[in-house]
Design an enzyme around this catalytic site. Sequence first.
Site, PDB file in Angstrom:
ATOM      1  N   CYS A 335       0.794  -1.233   0.000  1.00 16.13           N
ATOM      2  CA  CYS A 335       0.000   0.000   0.000  1.00 16.13           C
ATOM      3  C   CYS A 335       0.830   1.290   0.000  1.00 16.13           C
ATOM      4  O   CYS A 335       0.502   2.223  -0.756  1.00 16.13           O
ATOM      5  CB  CYS A 335      -1.016  -0.013   1.137  1.00 16.13           C
ATOM      6  SG  CYS A 335      -0.459  -0.738   2.678  1.00 16.13           S
ATOM      7  N   ARG A 364       7.797 -10.721   5.728  1.00 12.97           N
ATOM      8  CA  ARG A 364       7.437 -10.386   7.103  1.00 12.97           C
ATOM      9  C   ARG A 364       8.233 -11.262   8.059  1.00 12.97           C
ATOM     10  O   ARG A 364       8.417 -12.458   7.809  1.00 12.97           O
ATOM     11  CB  ARG A 364       5.931 -10.563   7.342  1.00 12.97           C
ATOM     12  CG  ARG A 364       5.105  -9.593   6.525  1.00 12.97           C
ATOM     13  CD  ARG A 364       3.621  -9.690   6.800  1.00 12.97           C
ATOM     14  NE  ARG A 364       2.886  -8.779   5.933  1.00 12.97           N
ATOM     15  CZ  ARG A 364       1.561  -8.677   5.858  1.00 12.97           C
ATOM     16  NH1 ARG A 364       0.818  -9.455   6.631  1.00 12.97           N
ATOM     17  NH2 ARG A 364       0.982  -7.822   5.031  1.00 12.97           N
ATOM     18  N   GLN A 382       0.908 -11.591  -2.768  1.00 12.76           N
ATOM     19  CA  GLN A 382      -0.544 -11.505  -2.631  1.00 12.76           C
ATOM     20  C   GLN A 382      -1.181 -11.098  -3.959  1.00 12.76           C
ATOM     21  O   GLN A 382      -0.547 -10.435  -4.779  1.00 12.76           O
ATOM     22  CB  GLN A 382      -0.924 -10.460  -1.578  1.00 12.76           C
ATOM     23  CG  GLN A 382      -0.519 -10.795  -0.167  1.00 12.76           C
ATOM     24  CD  GLN A 382      -0.907  -9.702   0.809  1.00 12.76           C
ATOM     25  OE1 GLN A 382      -0.768  -8.520   0.516  1.00 12.76           O
ATOM     26  NE2 GLN A 382      -1.384 -10.091   1.970  1.00 12.76           N
ATOM     27  N   ASP A 384      -2.870  -8.671  -4.564  1.00 14.93           N
ATOM     28  CA  ASP A 384      -3.079  -7.445  -3.801  1.00 14.93           C
ATOM     29  C   ASP A 384      -3.406  -6.299  -4.752  1.00 14.93           C
ATOM     30  O   ASP A 384      -2.800  -6.184  -5.823  1.00 14.93           O
ATOM     31  CB  ASP A 384      -1.786  -7.150  -3.036  1.00 14.93           C
ATOM     32  CG  ASP A 384      -1.941  -6.057  -2.006  1.00 14.93           C
ATOM     33  OD1 ASP A 384      -3.073  -5.816  -1.579  1.00 14.93           O
ATOM     34  OD2 ASP A 384      -0.913  -5.476  -1.622  1.00 14.93           O
ATOM     35  N   HIS A 386      -4.966  -1.933  -4.726  1.00 14.85           N
ATOM     36  CA  HIS A 386      -5.446  -0.756  -3.993  1.00 14.85           C
ATOM     37  C   HIS A 386      -6.209   0.144  -4.945  1.00 14.85           C
ATOM     38  O   HIS A 386      -5.761   0.412  -6.067  1.00 14.85           O
ATOM     39  CB  HIS A 386      -4.269  -0.020  -3.349  1.00 14.85           C
ATOM     40  CG  HIS A 386      -3.577  -0.850  -2.314  1.00 14.85           C
ATOM     41  ND1 HIS A 386      -2.503  -1.656  -2.608  1.00 14.85           N
ATOM     42  CD2 HIS A 386      -3.855  -1.034  -0.989  1.00 14.85           C
ATOM     43  CE1 HIS A 386      -2.129  -2.293  -1.515  1.00 14.85           C
ATOM     44  NE2 HIS A 386      -2.930  -1.932  -0.520  1.00 14.85           N
ATOM     45  N   LYS A 466     -12.091  -3.271   8.339  1.00 16.69           N
ATOM     46  CA  LYS A 466     -12.001  -4.182   7.197  1.00 16.69           C
ATOM     47  C   LYS A 466     -13.127  -5.208   7.232  1.00 16.69           C
ATOM     48  O   LYS A 466     -13.709  -5.495   8.286  1.00 16.69           O
ATOM     49  CB  LYS A 466     -10.651  -4.890   7.181  1.00 16.69           C
ATOM     50  CG  LYS A 466     -10.337  -5.714   8.421  1.00 16.69           C
ATOM     51  CD  LYS A 466      -8.981  -6.404   8.286  1.00 16.69           C
ATOM     52  CE  LYS A 466      -8.666  -7.246   9.514  1.00 16.69           C
ATOM     53  NZ  LYS A 466      -7.466  -8.066   9.338  1.00 16.69           N
ATOM     54  N   HIS A 512      -8.117  -1.146   0.263  1.00 16.36           N
ATOM     55  CA  HIS A 512      -7.156  -2.250   0.170  1.00 16.36           C
ATOM     56  C   HIS A 512      -7.984  -3.519  -0.042  1.00 16.36           C
ATOM     57  O   HIS A 512      -8.951  -3.750   0.685  1.00 16.36           O
ATOM     58  CB  HIS A 512      -6.359  -2.415   1.460  1.00 16.36           C
ATOM     59  CG  HIS A 512      -5.720  -1.171   1.994  1.00 16.36           C
ATOM     60  ND1 HIS A 512      -4.356  -1.056   2.175  1.00 16.36           N
ATOM     61  CD2 HIS A 512      -6.244   0.011   2.412  1.00 16.36           C
ATOM     62  CE1 HIS A 512      -4.082   0.136   2.689  1.00 16.36           C
ATOM     63  NE2 HIS A 512      -5.218   0.795   2.845  1.00 16.36           N
TER      64      HIS A 512
END
Length: 643
Positions: A335, A364, A382, A384, A386, A466, A512
């Site tokens: 992000c 991570r 991911q 992923d 945005h 979320k 997100h």
Amino acid sequence: MSTVRVTLPDGKHLDVPSGSTVADVARQIGPRLAREALAARVDGQAVDLSHRLDQDAALAILTFDDPAGRDVYWHSSTHLMAQAVKELFPETQLTIGPPIADGFYYDFDKPEPFSLEDLERIEGRMAELAAADLPIVRRTVSREDARALFSQRGEHYKVEMLDEFDPSEVISTYEQGEFIDLCRGPHVPSTGRIKAFKLLSVAGAYWRGDEHNKMLQRIYGVSYPDRAQLDEHLQRLEEAQRRDHRKLGRELGLFMFHPFAPASPFFFPKGARVYNTLVDYVRGLYQRYGYEEVITPLIYEAGLWKISGHYEHFWEEMFTIHADEREYAAKAMNCPSHCLMYAANHHSYRELPIRYADFARLHRYERSGVTAGLMRVRSFSQDDAHIFCRLDQIQTEIQSFMEMLNNTYTMLGFEDVQVYLSTRPPKRAGTDDVWDRAESTLANVLHALNIAYEVKPGEGAFYGPKVDIDVNDALKRPWQLGTVQLDFNMPEQFQLEYVTETGAPARPAMIHRAMLGSLERFLGVYIEHCAGAFPTWLAPVQVVIMSISARQADYTTRVACRLDGAGLRVETDLRNEKVGFKVRDAETQKVPYMLIAGDREVASETVSVRKHGQGDLGSMRVDEFLSHIQTELAPLTAAGRRA
């Protein structure tokens, strides 16, 4: 005699004598509930059945059928196990013993390791204690008395826990026979309520999950109100072991791990095919739903993470680097980099929404004690994305995402889906006003879309509330996969703007979202869901073509080339082995289709077709088989997957 009014979950009211216990109310409602009652909630607070009602209250009586009731049952089972351990091994110190998703555990500090024979002895003593039907009694004690009690009993971990309790917290102990534990409760009324149990395994666990602390011994177990339910659970465990993605990953040649890259998977060619097929599928959806893929760097100077808030809220979970006398970190999420890309240009209201998708590698620093195969790794990617949009576009964007997600989950065979709204955590960025607006907006969107959900207080991301989407796999185990998060904080932190219709600057909202989440974790879940038997579109090898003897080698190779040219993932098996052996090997590798070529097939230019798990489909011409498999794959091609 004065009475109090009790309001039950169905809205009905009962007037009972003041001072009645919850158990009294259960008996008044009916004998079955009295037998099955384990604990209760009074005005939302969990209490024992012995709790007395001295004022009007909302009452929910908990049984094993309730998730909260199961937690009470399993928590009480940890005390039963701990009592047995202390009686058999008095030198052992107690730490903590919580319920978990499918049972319970207790962590013990014992000088010598527990053996399998020890577990059998502990189980036997638990059975004796349950048969004794010892009352389980809660006592409220002062902090000083509790410290003196556990110090005298040599329970140093309990004393350490006491010292960390909030000064305002009420301290309570639970006693059963000679056993005493520091605990908030609630618990079942007596040990006899715990009918059927099994101790499953022993594992190492650091005290408080910190590798700098002492290694303890964790005993896992499970319990049920009757033997039949326990046996059913144990059968599910056997099936779960058969489906374990770590075991299947080795057997199917999909992935491996190595100590030189802890908790970071290596994907073999077959695993990479599955991984990339998933990515291609998602990319096809992105094309349909208007996402644009971007490529972003892996490592960023700490200043970026300070702006985004991750330095304050997430830094300890990131891999950090010192270079050029500056502080950097490998990114754990995409992000902030997408915010930089949005901020690099001026934007008009006409351009919005802008949807950036990113398959970048993320890292991570997961502690070694919590990593588990593909389910929790340090290196991952991911699906992923945005979305930067106007406030009036939020509902449409979330609706579009949920449509994409629901269609995909249905296609994957996940039909039992639960939706949760996770609200502000204790440690968070932004003001309460911003959180109020974000939470109400997200809740209103879910209501407008007629999406049923449960609230998870305090489980939101540090930057915004979320919606989490859980699926149940083939063994009815819940897994959180998808998420959509509404963020008003990060656009503020990065000073993101667009020009409105009137020419004034305005802040965009930031959404997100991820559908599968971590692709590594999704693959772990999906391997166990389908027991390694991937659907044809996702299988690393879709067709294996095997010859009966060397005479058919040329024909087998020509058929393979024909199918390969049509875009199928094909292997040939020309080994000098009996065809039955080859078929069994392909079945073990869970290849969806097996084509067999003998002299008869060569002469008729056909193949004998077998389907994994179904058996013989008969003889087909090559073009006929190709049409058959392409018909099976057609819905995926229509969904946007690149064949």
